[in-house]
Each structure stands twice: as structure tokens, then as C-alpha cells.
Design an enzyme around this catalytic site. Sequence first.
Site, mmCIF file in Angstrom:
data_model
loop_
_atom_site.group_PDB
_atom_site.id
_atom_site.type_symbol
_atom_site.label_atom_id
_atom_site.label_comp_id
_atom_site.label_asym_id
_atom_site.label_seq_id
_atom_site.Cartn_x
_atom_site.Cartn_y
_atom_site.Cartn_z
ATOM 1 N N ARG A 189 39.177 47.396 41.252
ATOM 2 C CA ARG A 189 39.444 46.188 40.457
ATOM 3 C C ARG A 189 38.172 45.512 39.950
ATOM 4 O O ARG A 189 38.261 44.546 39.190
ATOM 5 C CB ARG A 189 40.303 45.181 41.254
ATOM 6 C CG ARG A 189 41.729 45.666 41.500
ATOM 7 C CD ARG A 189 42.693 44.544 41.824
ATOM 8 N NE ARG A 189 42.940 43.652 40.696
ATOM 9 C CZ ARG A 189 43.709 42.573 40.754
ATOM 10 N NH1 ARG A 189 44.296 42.241 41.887
ATOM 11 N NH2 ARG A 189 43.898 41.811 39.686
ATOM 12 N N HIS A 230 47.102 38.760 50.318
ATOM 13 C CA HIS A 230 46.545 37.593 49.621
ATOM 14 C C HIS A 230 47.283 36.351 50.127
ATOM 15 O O HIS A 230 48.492 36.413 50.392
ATOM 16 C CB HIS A 230 46.800 37.674 48.106
ATOM 17 C CG HIS A 230 45.815 38.483 47.331
ATOM 18 N ND1 HIS A 230 46.197 39.305 46.288
ATOM 19 C CD2 HIS A 230 44.468 38.581 47.409
ATOM 20 C CE1 HIS A 230 45.123 39.879 45.765
ATOM 21 N NE2 HIS A 230 44.062 39.461 46.431
ATOM 22 N N CYS A 259 51.351 35.859 41.088
ATOM 23 C CA CYS A 259 50.191 36.726 40.797
ATOM 24 C C CYS A 259 49.980 36.905 39.305
ATOM 25 O O CYS A 259 48.884 37.274 38.879
ATOM 26 C CB CYS A 259 50.399 38.120 41.377
ATOM 27 S SG CYS A 259 50.759 38.168 43.100
HETATM 28 N N1 ARG Z 1 47.669 45.587 42.873
HETATM 29 C C1 ARG Z 1 47.037 44.300 42.947
HETATM 30 C C2 ARG Z 1 46.049 44.301 44.101
HETATM 31 O O1 ARG Z 1 46.348 44.905 45.098
HETATM 32 C C3 ARG Z 1 48.072 43.222 43.096
HETATM 33 C C4 ARG Z 1 47.507 41.842 43.049
HETATM 34 C C5 ARG Z 1 48.516 40.778 43.332
HETATM 35 N N2 ARG Z 1 47.963 39.508 43.132
HETATM 36 C C6 ARG Z 1 48.115 38.422 43.928
HETATM 37 N N3 ARG Z 1 47.609 37.302 43.540
HETATM 38 N N4 ARG Z 1 48.709 38.495 45.099
HETATM 39 O O2 ARG Z 1 44.972 43.750 44.043
#
Ligand code: ARG
Length: 275
Positions: free
Chosen positions: A95, A171, A266
Site C-alpha cells: 500500500r 484497524h 473505510c
Molecule cells: N485491504 C485494505 C487493507 O488491508 C483494507 C483497508 C480498510 N480500511 C480501513 N480503514 N479499515 O489495508
Amino acid sequence: MPRSASAAPILLMCPPTYYAISYEINPWMSLKRPVHVQRARLQWEALYRLLTQRLRAKVQLLAPHPEVPDLTFTANAGLVCGRTFIASHFRYPERQGEEPIVGRWARLAGYRVARLEPRFHFEGEGDALWVGSTLLVGFRFRSDAAAHEPLSRLVRAEVLALELADKRFYHLDTCFSPLSAHTALWYPPAFDRYGQRVLQRLIPDLIAVSERDALRFACNAIVLGRHVILQTGCSERLRRQLQQRRFSPHPVELSEFHKAGGSAKCLVLHLSSHA
Ligand code: ARG
């Protein structure tokens, strides 16, 4: 200072044009469960329409980018504090490619872009949520506990760090959703004992969601005043608990985004945040 309640909220969203499951960085993601692209687009558009047309939020759009499929989860782009944009530094290299894209957008949008030292991981509003004048920061799976000190200097407010205990709720915004300065949704087992006590001391009215609702990402709710936007299929009990407190639940189907470990919250970043 609490988020301004009078002006129309301003949110940042990013269309899921290139959204895909291209890697696995949380327990929800599996390369064997690809995204249905068309369905994801329709679900995202329905959320966008609900926010902009029915609830009259202003939405700014971040242009999608083919190399970073999770860019659509704008909650992780950073944290806005007045005219300062505290940019994220992602834990996973998968990311990190989002960072320059978001930085460019924030500068063009007129923010002063602040970055924490590179040794700290910090995943923006995904792990940092205001309760009144206190910023709560989740750590362990993504953001680092040590980031809370430099963050507190940047936001000039008290920052409380909460350790997350269940990797399915990696998160803070997957297991905790402040509804007001004294009410919040939470899934208690996602926190360690100390974190549970911190929340219990800070927030008088904590609504504990069931495991079933937590797994439907009930806590990943967008809160706009008295409106609470959350995944469809959450329990009747939770709906009643919200209504008893004069909140209006708005169910939206976001199943395609659950495949990546995300839901309503998200997909947005609050731009009209603390001054
Ligand atoms: N696939 C993303 C990750 O794992 C999903 C992010 C979800 N975002 C959030 N704010 N919970 O980073």
C-alpha cells in the site's frame, strides 16, 4: 475541538475503478475470492448517492490509479486536522505506493502536508478517531504505538493509544465507531483489557455489538450528525439501540469491499475535521 456540526460535511472518496484483491495483507483478503468489478462499482455508487443526494454531504474525489487497488479506502490516506493533512505511512509495501498519490492530491487541494518520521507506521483515519477533543489511535497490526506522541504534537490534543487484540479487526475503525462525544459503537473483544478500560472511562454510553454484527463491520460506520451509514444485515437489536438514541441507521450493501477487509467508513475520509 469537535467536528463542526453545522456546515455540510466534506468527505474524500475514490471510485473503485481499479479496486481488486491483488495481495493478502489482512485475514479477510484471499486471492481466491476476487472482486466482482461491476458489483463493486454499483455498491460504491449507491453509497456515493446516499451521501451526496440524501444526506447532502459534499464529496471530493481522488482520481483512481491502476497500480494501487486499495486506494478506494480513502480513510487510510491520512488524517485531516484543520488545514494540515497528516499523511499516512503504510505498514505493508503493497500500500505504500498510495503515499505519493495522496500527497500530491493533498498539496493540490491546499493542505499543508505533514509526515511522521518514516520509522513510524500510521494508517490515517483507519486508526485515528476523535471522541470529543481526544484523538484515539489504534495500534499493533498497522499503526505503531510510538506514533501517538508525534501525532499528539501535530494535532495539539490529547492522544490515547489503544492496543488492538484481534487481527480480523486490524484497524481501529473496524471495531470502534464514535457516534458523538459520549456515545460509540464498539466490539470489546477486539481490544486488550487496558484499551477496554480506557474506552469505558472515556465514553459513558458504549454500545457493544455482537460478534455477528462486528463481523458484518457494524462498527465501520460513517457518522454524519445523527445519520449512521452501515452495512446491511446488521441485527434488529443494533438498529433499535441506534434509534433509541435518536440516530437514523442507513443500511448499504458493501459486500464486495468486505473481501478486502473494509466497509462504509473505510471508503471515506473526513476533510471537514478538527480545526
Ligand atoms: N485491504 C485494505 C487493507 O488491508 C483494507 C483497508 C480498510 N480500511 C480501513 N480503514 N479499515 O489495508
